[in-house]
Design a protein around this motif. Sequence first.
Motif, PDB file in Angstrom:
ATOM      1  N   THR A  82      70.419  21.942  83.559  1.00  0.00           N
ATOM      2  CA  THR A  82      70.473  22.413  84.847  1.00  0.00           C
ATOM      3  C   THR A  82      70.815  24.346  85.288  1.00  0.00           C
ATOM      4  N   GLY A  83      71.981  23.875  85.457  1.00  0.00           N
ATOM      5  CA  GLY A  83      73.142  25.177  85.382  1.00  0.00           C
ATOM      6  C   GLY A  83      72.502  25.717  84.089  1.00  0.00           C
TER       7      GLY A  83
ATOM      8  N   ASN B  94      70.295  26.782  81.840  1.00  0.00           N
ATOM      9  CA  ASN B  94      69.225  27.032  82.534  1.00  0.00           C
ATOM     10  C   ASN B  94      69.311  28.142  82.980  1.00  0.00           C
ATOM     11  N   ALA B  95      69.240  27.922  84.874  1.00  0.00           N
ATOM     12  CA  ALA B  95      69.689  28.851  85.438  1.00  0.00           C
ATOM     13  C   ALA B  95      70.680  30.417  85.152  1.00  0.00           C
ATOM     14  N   THR B  96      71.508  30.087  84.677  1.00  0.00           N
ATOM     15  CA  THR B  96      72.419  31.169  84.136  1.00  0.00           C
ATOM     16  C   THR B  96      71.831  32.068  83.626  1.00  0.00           C
TER      17      THR B  96
ATOM     18  N   ARG C 214      68.528  31.915  83.071  1.00  0.00           N
ATOM     19  CA  ARG C 214      67.794  33.433  83.634  1.00  0.00           C
ATOM     20  C   ARG C 214      67.678  34.601  84.375  1.00  0.00           C
ATOM     21  N   THR C 215      68.891  33.969  85.157  1.00  0.00           N
ATOM     22  CA  THR C 215      69.680  35.253  85.756  1.00  0.00           C
ATOM     23  C   THR C 215      70.522  36.072  85.554  1.00  0.00           C
TER      24      THR C 215
ATOM     25  N   THR D  93      61.381  34.608  80.701  1.00  0.00           N
ATOM     26  CA  THR D  93      61.841  34.944  82.059  1.00  0.00           C
ATOM     27  C   THR D  93      60.563  35.337  82.863  1.00  0.00           C
TER      28      THR D  93
END
Length: 135
Positions: free
Chosen positions: A32-33, A35-37, A39-40, A122
């Motif tokens: 999860t971390g 994937n979030a990184t 996307r950001t 994105t």
Amino acid sequence: MKNQRGITLVELLATLAIAGIITVLIVSVLSTGTNATHRTTMKQHLQQEANYIVEVIRSEYLKIDNPEIQLEVEGTGNQQKLKMGSEIISQGYTYSLISPAAGSINPEEDTIFQLELSAPGTKPYTIKTKFSKLR
């Protein structure tokens, strides 16, 4: 049998089950971390590219001798190029020129500029600004 030392099969299975649950939780959090990184990071790249596009157009817009700025999206999919006249100002993303619809910016008039950039996986990033000169 007096006080034999060791572990039973039930204790071993319980330990393995607990270790498996902990491993799954750790992998889930890391995934999860990551994937979030990603996307950001992609969002930041889109914002930087949008800022660059606006600055290139703005610098051309502010030139006194420029009669008209012509923008064009060329290509398909992720192989698109955003061109200003014959010069490529951006490439490698998907572009959707919303306004001005004809892709023409006249420095003699105030012009609302709206462009949507996107990359695979994105959300699209929309630039909305207004080009105007003090007259």
